[in-house]
Design a protein around this motif. Structure first.
Motif, short mmCIF file in Angstrom:
data_model
loop_
_atom_site.label_atom_id
_atom_site.label_comp_id
_atom_site.label_asym_id
_atom_site.label_seq_id
_atom_site.Cartn_x
_atom_site.Cartn_y
_atom_site.Cartn_z
N SER A 186 0.58 -3.23 -0.64
CA SER A 186 1.03 -4.61 -1.23
C SER A 186 -0.54 -5.20 -1.58
CB SER A 186 1.82 -5.23 -0.31
OG SER A 186 1.58 -6.57 -0.63
N SER A 187 -0.44 -6.04 -2.47
CA SER A 187 -1.53 -6.83 -2.81
C SER A 187 -2.06 -7.98 -1.75
CB SER A 187 -1.38 -7.60 -4.43
OG SER A 187 -0.17 -8.69 -4.10
N GLN A 188 -0.80 -7.99 -0.92
CA GLN A 188 -1.03 -8.79 0.13
C GLN A 188 -1.50 -8.23 1.61
OE1 GLN A 188 2.69 -11.15 0.19
NE2 GLN A 188 1.77 -12.85 -0.95
N CYS A 189 -1.51 -7.01 1.34
CA CYS A 189 -2.05 -6.28 2.67
C CYS A 189 -3.59 -6.26 2.62
CB CYS A 189 -1.47 -4.88 2.43
SG CYS A 189 -1.80 -3.66 3.89
N VAL A 190 -4.11 -6.86 3.58
CA VAL A 190 -5.55 -6.93 3.52
C VAL A 190 -5.93 -6.21 4.82
CG1 VAL A 190 -5.62 -8.96 2.12
CG2 VAL A 190 -5.51 -9.01 4.61
N LEU A 191 -7.49 -5.56 4.80
CA LEU A 191 -8.16 -5.12 5.91
C LEU A 191 -8.68 -6.18 6.82
CD1 LEU A 191 -8.75 -2.32 7.27
CD2 LEU A 191 -10.72 -2.38 5.93
N PHE A 192 -8.39 -6.41 8.08
CA PHE A 192 -9.20 -7.28 8.83
C PHE A 192 -9.33 -6.46 9.99
CE2 PHE A 192 -8.77 -10.44 12.15
CZ PHE A 192 -9.98 -11.21 11.73
N GLN A 193 -10.84 -6.44 10.38
CA GLN A 193 -11.21 -5.85 11.63
C GLN A 193 -10.57 -4.31 12.02
OE1 GLN A 193 -10.72 -8.79 14.80
NE2 GLN A 193 -12.67 -9.72 14.00
N GLY A 194 -10.55 -3.52 10.79
CA GLY A 194 -10.18 -2.36 11.04
C GLY A 194 -8.55 -2.14 10.89
N GLU A 195 -7.80 -3.09 10.64
CA GLU A 195 -6.36 -2.83 10.64
C GLU A 195 -5.75 -3.65 9.30
OE1 GLU A 195 -3.32 -3.06 14.09
OE2 GLU A 195 -3.99 -5.07 13.98
N ASN A 196 -4.97 -2.76 8.91
CA ASN A 196 -4.10 -3.66 7.50
C ASN A 196 -3.09 -4.65 7.96
OD1 ASN A 196 -5.65 -2.25 5.30
ND2 ASN A 196 -4.86 -0.41 6.30
N ILE A 197 -3.21 -5.73 7.48
CA ILE A 197 -2.38 -6.88 7.92
C ILE A 197 -1.71 -7.32 6.48
CG2 ILE A 197 -2.13 -9.17 9.04
CD1 ILE A 197 -2.88 -7.01 10.99
N LEU A 198 -0.51 -7.93 6.70
CA LEU A 198 0.30 -8.39 5.45
C LEU A 198 0.10 -9.93 5.67
CD1 LEU A 198 1.92 -7.77 3.03
CD2 LEU A 198 4.03 -8.21 4.39
N ILE A 199 -0.63 -10.57 4.64
CA ILE A 199 -0.95 -11.87 4.73
C ILE A 199 -0.41 -12.62 3.49
CG2 ILE A 199 -2.88 -13.37 4.40
CD1 ILE A 199 -2.95 -11.83 7.03
N ASN A 200 0.88 -13.15 3.68
CA ASN A 200 1.53 -14.19 2.80
C ASN A 200 1.00 -15.47 3.02
OD1 ASN A 200 3.06 -15.25 1.09
ND2 ASN A 200 5.22 -14.22 1.92
N PRO A 201 0.40 -16.18 1.89
CA PRO A 201 0.20 -17.77 2.52
C PRO A 201 1.50 -18.35 2.51
CG PRO A 201 -1.15 -16.80 0.38
CD PRO A 201 0.04 -15.45 0.66
N ALA A 202 2.49 -18.06 1.89
CA ALA A 202 3.60 -19.03 2.15
C ALA A 202 4.21 -19.00 3.77
CB ALA A 202 4.69 -18.60 1.24
#
Length: 119
Positions: free
Chosen positions: A12-28
């Motif tokens: 997903s375009s909202q799946c971001v890499l953070f400290q070695g782990e992919n996290i889904l980040i939905n601003p809403a």
């Protein structure tokens, strides 16, 4: 602060890499957590005191995250910076917490923003 989950890279375009782990980040999904004050607690660490509404939101979201399963994460952001995405084992209680700030984020800048300073 928000409850999120891990995700497969490029899922997903909202799946971001953070400290070695992919996290889904939905601003809403993020809820405001009221802060009374913040202070530096050493290199890369900050102490945060929440207002009563902020403590209530933190308790609610941490409970939700702890009950949501292995892929759930409690995500904390300040402006556009992700500060943490942690697996929680239970409800976080109280109005005080200490947070590690990622190396690529200016901890003093986070403290200033949390205290309502423009910079």
């Amino acid at each position: 602060m928000a409850v999120s989950e891990t995700c497969a890279a490029d899922s997903s375009s909202q799946c971001v890499l953070f400290q070695g782990e992919n996290i889904l980040i939905n601003p809403a999904d993020f809820e405001r957590v009221g802060v009374v004050s913040a202070a530096s607690a050493g290199p890369g660490m900050i102490d945060v005191t929440l207002d009563s509404d902020g403590a209530e939101v933190m308790q609610k979201l941490s409970t939700e995250a702890s009950e949501a399963g292995e892929s759930a994460r409690l995500v904390t952001k300040s402006d556009g910076d992700i500060l943490s995405a942690v697996r929680v084992q239970g409800s976080l209680q109280g109005e005080s917490l200490q947070m590690a700030v990622p190396e690529d984020v200016d901890a003093n800048g986070v403290v200033a923003r949390l205290n309502g300073d423009e910079g």
